[in-house]
Design an enzyme around this catalytic site. Sequence first.
Site, PDB file in Angstrom:
ATOM      1  N   HIS A  16      -2.625   0.931   6.820  1.00 18.30           N
ATOM      2  CA  HIS A  16      -2.927   0.979   5.383  1.00 18.30           C
ATOM      3  C   HIS A  16      -3.028   2.434   4.940  1.00 18.30           C
ATOM      4  O   HIS A  16      -3.359   3.325   5.726  1.00 18.30           O
ATOM      5  CB  HIS A  16      -4.255   0.257   5.117  1.00 18.30           C
ATOM      6  CG  HIS A  16      -4.562   0.065   3.666  1.00 18.30           C
ATOM      7  ND1 HIS A  16      -3.748  -0.649   2.813  1.00 18.30           N
ATOM      8  CD2 HIS A  16      -5.606   0.501   2.901  1.00 18.30           C
ATOM      9  CE1 HIS A  16      -4.280  -0.653   1.594  1.00 18.30           C
ATOM     10  NE2 HIS A  16      -5.401   0.045   1.622  1.00 18.30           N
ATOM     11  N   HIS A  55      -5.939   2.352  -4.156  1.00 17.27           N
ATOM     12  CA  HIS A  55      -4.989   1.794  -3.200  1.00 17.27           C
ATOM     13  C   HIS A  55      -4.558   0.391  -3.625  1.00 17.27           C
ATOM     14  O   HIS A  55      -5.110  -0.196  -4.555  1.00 17.27           O
ATOM     15  CB  HIS A  55      -5.621   1.748  -1.800  1.00 17.27           C
ATOM     16  CG  HIS A  55      -6.835   0.867  -1.695  1.00 17.27           C
ATOM     17  ND1 HIS A  55      -6.990  -0.077  -0.710  1.00 17.27           N
ATOM     18  CD2 HIS A  55      -7.963   0.784  -2.450  1.00 17.27           C
ATOM     19  CE1 HIS A  55      -8.154  -0.691  -0.847  1.00 17.27           C
ATOM     20  NE2 HIS A  55      -8.756  -0.181  -1.895  1.00 17.27           N
ATOM     21  N   CYS A  77       0.819  -1.222   0.000  1.00 20.33           N
ATOM     22  CA  CYS A  77       0.000   0.000   0.000  1.00 20.33           C
ATOM     23  C   CYS A  77       0.848   1.265   0.000  1.00 20.33           C
ATOM     24  O   CYS A  77       0.608   2.198  -0.788  1.00 20.33           O
ATOM     25  CB  CYS A  77      -0.967  -0.009   1.181  1.00 20.33           C
ATOM     26  SG  CYS A  77      -0.187   0.033   2.816  1.00 20.33           S
TER      27      CYS A  77
END
Length: 394
Positions: A341, A353, A281
């Site tokens: 994240h 993402h 991420c």
Amino acid sequence: MTRYRSLPHFFFILLTVILSACSSVNHLTREDEAITSSLQSVKERHAPDRRIRVFDITWERRGSQLVVKGEVDNAAAREDAVSAIRATMGRDVIDSVRVLPDETLGQRRFGIVTVSVANMRSRPAQPAELATQVLMGMVVKLLKYEGGWYYVQSHDQYLSWLEPDAMVVTDRAGVEAWEQTQKVIVTEPYGLVRQKPDRNAFPVSDLVAGALLKKKGTDGGWVKVALPDSTEGFVEQAIVEDESTWRATRVASPETIERTAMRFLGVPYLWGGTSVKGMDCSGFTKTVFRLNGMELNRDANQQALMGEEVVIDEQFNNLRTGDLLFFGRKATADRPERITHVAIYVGNKEYIHAPGGARVRINSFDPAAPNFSQSLLTSFVRARRVLIDQRKPS
């Protein structure tokens, strides 16, 4: 009878010895705790983040002496650590702390990556966790050599292990020569260096967006290039740009960030990845911003310290395209915030993402949207704006 009368006296002596030993152990434990506490204070001052700073100090007793050993990345940290232990002990100690880079490296304390994507690992072993990646043409700082691997620090300060074959080991003069030479940067997601200026020619190396090569000349629609290890070949003009021109024309704006991010849709997730071969991420967000002239920190919780906070409500007002969204666990009275994240906001309550185990994709905060994710909505923590120049006027 004399034997039996002596038993109580024997047990008294035994108990005295045991209590004395326990007292000694407790004393040593308290002393160790005091040393640990003093070192922790020094570590928080010099190396609060072990991912980007070296502070690995231990100690051992040799008779009546205390030997302080380990590694740090600067002399001030060593001096403060040893001084703190001396003050805690109330006596002198033996200083065996090593300051990196290791002197045995001599002047050859740098590496220039010569493969398209070099894997930096958490330990000096192939099965070790992939910590991060560096791309062709990037310079790393060498800190020590151990077990056939180099402990290195990348351009974004991240620490991990890299194999010698992934780079050219050189000195500062070699780095300066590389930095001053005319180079091209790969601007398309994928590419190849070929042996001849012909699409049917055999490859020399693969390429990914962001890779740097030395420019040797042009040949029709091809550019003659050299890898950092001087291996030569040809790359199509359409997938590269002169590095100096590219850097001078980078504008990190909401539009350019979104456009770059969309080019990576479908790239698979890879823990530690920072290239189109696979991204985690924060590797995704880092790559997107880097290709627009901005360097982000490596990990999500490090990126969460950049820029400025964006105040938003339940409708996600005030968010702008290019803002970083962070997910994980909000802070409570009992436990701290935990960021796990990161994503890039692209407008209309949507964000792009690299989710674990999947591909780069777009999700939405809108429950009515087909790409809505309840789990991500629930775990949303906060947003940060790193495109500061794009702030709304106050």
